[in-house]
Design a protein around this motif. Structure first.
Motif, PDB file in Angstrom:
ATOM      1  N   THR A  91      83.267   0.884  15.920  1.00 31.31           N
ATOM      2  CA  THR A  91      84.749   0.235  16.093  1.00 31.31           C
ATOM      3  C   THR A  91      84.806   0.336  14.410  1.00 31.31           C
ATOM      4  N   PRO A  92      85.408   0.666  13.555  1.00 33.84           N
ATOM      5  CA  PRO A  92      85.564   0.167  12.689  1.00 33.84           C
ATOM      6  C   PRO A  92      85.353  -1.084  12.275  1.00 33.84           C
ATOM      7  N   PRO A  93      85.983  -1.721  10.613  1.00 30.49           N
ATOM      8  CA  PRO A  93      86.394  -3.181  10.608  1.00 30.49           C
ATOM      9  C   PRO A  93      87.468  -3.628  11.279  1.00 30.49           C
ATOM     10  N   ALA A  94      87.275  -4.562  11.852  1.00 31.51           N
ATOM     11  CA  ALA A  94      89.161  -5.505  12.187  1.00 31.51           C
ATOM     12  C   ALA A  94      89.618  -5.629  11.122  1.00 31.51           C
ATOM     13  N   VAL A  95      88.628  -6.583   9.736  1.00 29.47           N
ATOM     14  CA  VAL A  95      90.081  -6.442   7.826  1.00 29.47           C
ATOM     15  C   VAL A  95      89.035  -6.060   7.739  1.00 29.47           C
TER      16      VAL A  95
END
Length: 117
Positions: A91-95
């Motif tokens: 999963t790519p960074p949320a922020v």
């Protein structure tokens, strides 16, 4: 007298020989009886050992079956956890640009997932 003396000597030798043979026979009989008792004790010990070995084999088979069930459950749990870990890592960074913020979002999501039954 010499014939009587010779007969007495022969009789004495015969009695001594019979006594020696009697003692030898008694000794052989006792040795035979002891050997039979030892044989019976060895057979009983071997039978007890065989019974104990069979009991241990049965216990090992039972524990082996239980272990296979536990291993299968562990594999299933590991597969689920590996899939969850792969999903988190892919999963790519949320922020974007904020590692702490992204980590906080992941932890919050993980905690929400733990709260569900």
């Amino acid at each position: 007298m010499s014939l009587m003396h010779a007969l007495l000597v022969a009789l004495g030798l015969s009695v001594a020989g019979n006594a020696a043979l009697g003692w030898a026979w008694v000794g052989a009989r006792e040795k035979s009886a002891t050997t039979l008792v030892e044989r019976d004790n060895a057979r009983a010990a071997a039978s007890a050992c065989s019974d104990a070995t069979e009991d241990l084999r049965d216990l090992a088979d039972k524990r082996g079956a239980e272990a296979k069930k536990a291993q299968a459950a562990a594999r299933a749990a590991a597969t689920g956890r590996q899939q969850a870990a792969n999903a988190i890592l892919s999963t790519p960074p949320a922020v974007p640009g904020n590692a702490c913020g992204s980590a906080q979002v992941r932890v919050d999501g993980w905690l929400r997932g733990r709260a569900q039954p």
